[in-house]
Design an enzyme around this catalytic site. Structure first.
Site, PDB file in Angstrom:
ATOM      1  N   LYS A   1     -11.298   5.919   7.772  1.00 22.61           N
ATOM      2  CA  LYS A   1     -11.121   5.271   6.795  1.00 22.61           C
ATOM      3  C   LYS A   1      -9.313   5.667   7.497  1.00 22.61           C
ATOM      4  O   LYS A   1      -9.275   7.210   8.109  1.00 22.61           O
ATOM      5  CB  LYS A   1     -10.837   5.295   5.359  1.00 22.61           C
TER       6      LYS A   1
ATOM      7  N   GLU B   1       0.632   1.281  -1.329  1.00 21.76           N
ATOM      8  CA  GLU B   1       0.085   1.044  -2.943  1.00 21.76           C
ATOM      9  C   GLU B   1       0.688   2.181  -3.547  1.00 21.76           C
ATOM     10  O   GLU B   1       0.935   2.199  -5.279  1.00 21.76           O
ATOM     11  CB  GLU B   1      -1.436   2.786  -2.466  1.00 21.76           C
TER      12      GLU B   1
ATOM     13  N   HIS C   1       0.019 -19.104  -3.264  1.00 21.83           N
ATOM     14  CA  HIS C   1      -1.352 -18.756  -4.361  1.00 21.83           C
ATOM     15  C   HIS C   1      -2.405 -17.628  -3.523  1.00 21.83           C
ATOM     16  O   HIS C   1      -3.964 -17.692  -3.679  1.00 21.83           O
ATOM     17  CB  HIS C   1      -2.009 -19.852  -4.737  1.00 21.83           C
TER      18      HIS C   1
END
Ligand code: ARG
Length: 482
Positions: free
Chosen positions: A296, A303, A169
């Site tokens: 960044k 992705e 979970h």
């Protein structure tokens, strides 16, 4: 209505019955040459087997056979050199090849299509193509599993091996060895390899000789052409042979499953490289920057591995929808089999390559993993299992430990201290809080601790050796060794 430019007499293969050429819109809408030229080399190879069969059947003389084989070789050479000129009237790759063969070989070339239809031809060429391309995918899957296995070996499986929290979970559950976690993805990919091998058995069937739908009156021998092409089997029913696209749908499912496995692997990279997790750092070669935010470093490969699973599911469901309710035998709808498969082959091949690079170069922050895993609550199950060994029924033990955890949270008390004070647990319970003890105690077969992981690593290594041997023809003529 504009007709397509070109010499009508030698335009469409089927011009004889028509008294005018096709409309431009028809050509634009129905052509497949723009993408099925990917099958050219396969189609040439299958056409050679076909003309050798025609020669054996006495349809082509030895001179004619030589002329047609030579022309087929020339077409392939022109294509490889980027010199094969296509015409607007070339509806698909099969048409283009036959037209060019006829240009080069003259009257003998006009015999190429004897006893054959594009319906059995396209299925043969596509199956021939898939045998090879699925072998390439298998080899790339193995590259990734080998990389995961190598990183797992590096992460170790002795008493000071790297470990991290395991999650259910997405909540911390029990610590697991990093090697165990990495190999979990490896086993999933090995199932895909099994599926590829299984699907290939059904891809590896020659439909050549089925004709348009019913075979031919000419004395051709489908078994001999199948053998010539190295197919493992030959069709049993000409209607089925020309209309079956299970051989596309099934490997397309396997490719989609690989894509889904890559997406799950990608999602972990995304999570692990966040500042919040901080379990992994991407190599600069496998990360991207932001056009606006100078600080960044983004996990775009991971992705896109995640995102491209969506298009693969689209490829698969699109094809299944195309196949649904089609009457026997060939229908032009079936031409829609190629783009989803080509897209899936490209997407999965590139995705495997990129994710292999990510895992080859990623740096794991094993200190950070360790400290995230060594939380007091990570030993809760071990405390309960300790009580079980002392004779307490598990449900009761679960309640005892649950109450201690609740008390430590409610009253902000140290769980280990509470355990030490508890007469049922005491010092033996406190010993379980030693860093790493919770993972070392995962001793059962297939479990996440050092002992079973060492066995697992041996089994995975052995499996990789046998899979490499099985798929060693992956970049060659045949993917699967029979
Ligand atoms: N381009 C067609 C396809 O991919 C080849 C078969 C065409 N057959 C036909 N009867 N028009 O399916």
């Amino acid at each position: 209505m504009a007709e397509v430019a070109g010499d009508r007499d030698r335009g469409q293969l089927w011009h004889g019955r028509f008294d005018r050429g096709p409309a431009e819109e028809l050509v634009a809408f129905t052509e497949s040459l723009s993408y099925d030229q990917r099958l050219l080399v396969d189609d040439v190879r299958c056409s050679k087997a076909h003309v050798r069969g025609l020669h054996r059947a006495g349809v082509l003389s030895t001179d004619e056979l030589g002329a047609v084989l030579g022309a087929l070789d020339a077409v392939e050479m022109e294509f490889r050199a980027g010199e094969l000129a296509f015409l607007p009237s070339d509806e698909d790759v099969h048409t283009a090849i036959e037209r060019r063969v006829t240009d080069l070989a003259g009257p003998a070339g006009a015999k190429l299509h004897t006893g054959r239809s594009r319906n059995d031809q396209v299925a043969t060429a596509f199956r021939h193509h898939l045998r090879r391309e699925l072998g390439v995918i298998a080899a790339r899957v193995l590259d990734l599993v080998e990389t995961l296995a190598a990183r797992a070996a590096e992460a170790g499986s002795d008493d000071d091996a790297a470990y991290l929290p395991g999650y259910t979970h997405l909540q911390q559950a029990q610590p697991v060895l990093l090697a165990h976690h990495l190999m979990a993805h490896g086993w999933a990919l090995l199932r895909d390899l099994d599926r590829l091998g299984d699907a290939l058995v059904r891809v590896d069937v020659s439909p050549l000789g089925a004709g348009a739908l019913a075979g031919t009156s000419l004395p051709i021998d489908p078994v001999a052409t199948a053998e010539d092409l190295g197919f493992g089997a030959v069709f049993e029913n000409s209607l089925d042979a020309t209309s079956d696209r299970d051989f596309v749908a099934e490997p397309l499912f396997v490719l989609t499953m690989i894509g889904i496995h890559l997406s799950r692997l990608g999602e972990e990279v995304v999570l692990w490289t966040t500042e919040e997790f901080g379990f992994a750092r991407l190599d600069d070669a496998y990360a991207t920057g932001s056009s606006m935010l100078p600080q960044k470093k983004n996990p775009d490969v991971a992705e896109l591995a995640r995102g491209k699973a969506g298009r693969l599911i689209g490829d698969l469901t699109g094809l299944l929808a195309t196949l649904k309710s089609l009457p026997l035998a060939y229908n032009r709808d079936l031409q829609e089999d190629k783009e989803p498969m080509f897209d899936a082959l490209d997407t999965v091949r590139m995705g495997l390559g990129a994710m292999t690079g990510v895992f080859r170069t990623v740096t794991f922050d094993t200190e950070r993993m360790r400290s995230a895993a060594d939380t007091p609550t990570s030993v809760a199950t071990d405390l309960a299992e300790h009580l079980v060994r002392e004779g307490t029924p598990f449900r009761e033990a679960h309640a005892v430990v649950g109450a201690l955890v609740r008390r430590s949270l409610d009253e902000d008390l140290d769980l280990a201290a509470l355990v030490g004070e508890d007469p049922r647990l005491g010092a033996a319970g406190v010993a379980l809080f030693e860093p790493g003890a919770a993972v070392r105690n995962r001793t059962s077969r297939g479990g996440a601790g050092p002992a079973p992981v060492r066995l697992q690593q041996e089994r995975l290594a052995a499996r990789l050796v046998s899979e490499r041997a099985r798929w060693s023809g992956g970049d060659g003529e045949r993917g699967l060794q029979r």
